[in-house]
Design a protein around this motif. Structure first.
Motif, short mmCIF file in Angstrom:
data_model
loop_
_atom_site.label_atom_id
_atom_site.label_comp_id
_atom_site.label_asym_id
_atom_site.label_seq_id
_atom_site.Cartn_x
_atom_site.Cartn_y
_atom_site.Cartn_z
N LEU A 102 84.37 81.15 21.44
CA LEU A 102 84.50 81.17 19.99
C LEU A 102 85.93 80.87 19.57
O LEU A 102 86.19 80.46 18.44
N GLU A 103 86.88 81.11 20.48
CA GLU A 103 88.29 80.89 20.16
C GLU A 103 88.72 79.43 20.35
O GLU A 103 89.61 78.94 19.67
N ALA A 104 88.07 78.73 21.32
CA ALA A 104 88.50 77.37 21.65
C ALA A 104 88.09 76.39 20.55
O ALA A 104 86.91 76.26 20.23
N ALA A 105 89.08 75.72 19.98
CA ALA A 105 88.79 74.74 18.93
C ALA A 105 88.28 73.43 19.53
O ALA A 105 87.58 72.67 18.86
N THR A 106 88.62 73.16 20.79
CA THR A 106 88.21 71.92 21.44
C THR A 106 87.60 72.22 22.80
O THR A 106 87.77 73.31 23.35
N ILE A 107 86.89 71.23 23.33
CA ILE A 107 86.34 71.32 24.67
C ILE A 107 86.78 70.09 25.44
O ILE A 107 87.24 69.10 24.86
N GLY A 108 86.64 70.13 26.75
CA GLY A 108 87.00 68.95 27.53
C GLY A 108 87.17 69.28 28.99
O GLY A 108 86.64 70.28 29.49
N SER A 109 87.91 68.45 29.69
CA SER A 109 88.19 68.65 31.10
C SER A 109 89.67 68.43 31.36
O SER A 109 90.36 67.77 30.58
N PHE A 110 90.14 68.98 32.47
CA PHE A 110 91.54 68.81 32.84
C PHE A 110 91.69 68.88 34.35
O PHE A 110 90.80 69.40 35.06
N PHE A 111 92.79 68.37 34.84
CA PHE A 111 93.07 68.35 36.28
C PHE A 111 94.08 69.43 36.61
O PHE A 111 95.14 69.50 36.00
N GLN A 112 93.74 70.27 37.58
CA GLN A 112 94.62 71.36 38.00
C GLN A 112 95.16 71.01 39.40
O GLN A 112 94.45 71.13 40.39
N GLN A 113 96.41 70.63 39.44
CA GLN A 113 97.02 70.11 40.66
C GLN A 113 96.92 71.07 41.84
O GLN A 113 96.65 70.65 42.97
N ASN A 114 97.14 72.37 41.61
CA ASN A 114 97.18 73.31 42.74
C ASN A 114 95.80 73.57 43.35
O ASN A 114 95.69 74.28 44.35
N ARG A 115 94.74 73.02 42.74
CA ARG A 115 93.39 73.13 43.31
C ARG A 115 92.97 71.85 44.03
O ARG A 115 91.86 71.78 44.59
N HIS A 116 93.85 70.86 44.04
CA HIS A 116 93.51 69.55 44.60
C HIS A 116 93.92 69.43 46.06
O HIS A 116 95.02 69.83 46.46
N ASP A 117 93.02 68.88 46.86
CA ASP A 117 93.29 68.62 48.28
C ASP A 117 94.20 67.40 48.39
O ASP A 117 93.81 66.29 48.03
N THR A 118 95.41 67.61 48.88
CA THR A 118 96.40 66.53 48.94
C THR A 118 96.41 65.80 50.28
O THR A 118 97.25 64.93 50.50
N SER A 119 95.49 66.15 51.17
CA SER A 119 95.46 65.47 52.47
C SER A 119 94.96 64.04 52.32
O SER A 119 94.41 63.65 51.29
N THR A 120 95.15 63.24 53.37
CA THR A 120 94.61 61.88 53.40
C THR A 120 93.14 61.93 53.80
O THR A 120 92.78 62.55 54.80
N LYS A 121 92.30 61.33 52.98
CA LYS A 121 90.86 61.33 53.24
C LYS A 121 90.46 60.00 53.89
O LYS A 121 90.86 58.94 53.41
N THR A 122 89.66 60.06 54.95
CA THR A 122 89.25 58.86 55.67
C THR A 122 87.74 58.69 55.55
O THR A 122 86.96 59.54 55.99
N LEU A 123 87.33 57.58 54.96
CA LEU A 123 85.91 57.29 54.82
C LEU A 123 85.38 56.64 56.09
O LEU A 123 86.14 56.20 56.95
#
Length: 217
Positions: free
Chosen positions: A119-140
């Motif tokens: 009820l307090e949030a005037a807007t909605i959306g998405s955001f990126f939180q860096q400290n939750r991101h896996d920074t390793s190299t991913k190999t497909l």
């Protein structure tokens, strides 16, 4: 019913969300699909990937480096872009592998939604939180030419989807779904060669603009 209405419903079925319980989230999701229903399919996949409703529905908002959640990565491949091929081996579906799902889940870590049922949030959306991101190299896997994806922070999901769309099977997969939606559920070898392949080529030549396919279909 207009073609825009029909295609909006098509995308709503293609990118389903449920149990969101916030009409603002649902409105934002449906507006995204409707506004882009005849546009750039690749960009639509990118936008849907970080759409707040999709983040909630397929647990992308819980996907973090210490606990990767594979739900969205699996659907991104199986249902949204390239689809499964014939089983080629243990964990190998011809178009991608189980290892690809694991690595792509890591790529997609760090995204969250905000404003849900607040009820307090005037807007909605998405955001990126860096400290939750896996920074390793991913190999497909070999299905994606053993490409490596290094840490790109909030832009990494964009790079991943570009890699998926380098595969021609993406165009065939989505054209088959459109054909079944508008024409007929059964695709014979003749339909595959005479209709699906030419339409898929048109889609690729027009940078995945869905309108180019619909004009010809």
């Amino acid at each position: 019913i207009s073609i825009k209405d029909k295609m909006s419903l098509f995308w709503h079925n293609h990118f389903p969300v449920a149990d969101i319980n916030d009409p603002r989230f649902i409105y934002k999701n449906f507006k995204l699909l409707r506004d882009n229903c005849l546009g750039d399919f690749k960009q639509l996949v990118k936008d849907v990937t970080i759409d707040p409703s999709m983040l909630r529905y397929l647990n992308g908002n819980q996907n973090r480096k210490n606990a990767p959640n594979e739900n969205y990565a699996r659907e991104l491949l199986e249902l949204f872009t390239i689809g499964k091929g014939p089983i080629a081996g243990d964990g190998d579906y011809t178009n991608y592998t189980e290892d690809d799902i694991k690595e792509m889940a890591k790529v997609l870590t760090g995204w969250r939604d905000f404003g849900h049922n607040s009820l307090e949030a005037a807007t909605i959306g998405s955001f990126f939180q860096q400290n939750r991101h896996d920074t390793s190299t991913k190999t497909l896997s070999h299905r994606f030419d053993n490409i490596q994806i290094s840490n790109e922070g909030y832009q990494e999901y964009d790079t991943l989807i570009n890699i998926i769309f380098q595969k021609d099977e993406v165009s065939r997969f989505i054209v088959r779904k459109i054909y079944r939606w508008f024409i007929y559920y059964d695709i014979s070898d003749e339909i595959e060669s005479d209709i699906i392949e030419p339409l898929a080529l048109i889609l690729r030549e027009n940078d995945y603009n869905i309108g180019s396919v619909m004009d010809v279909l």
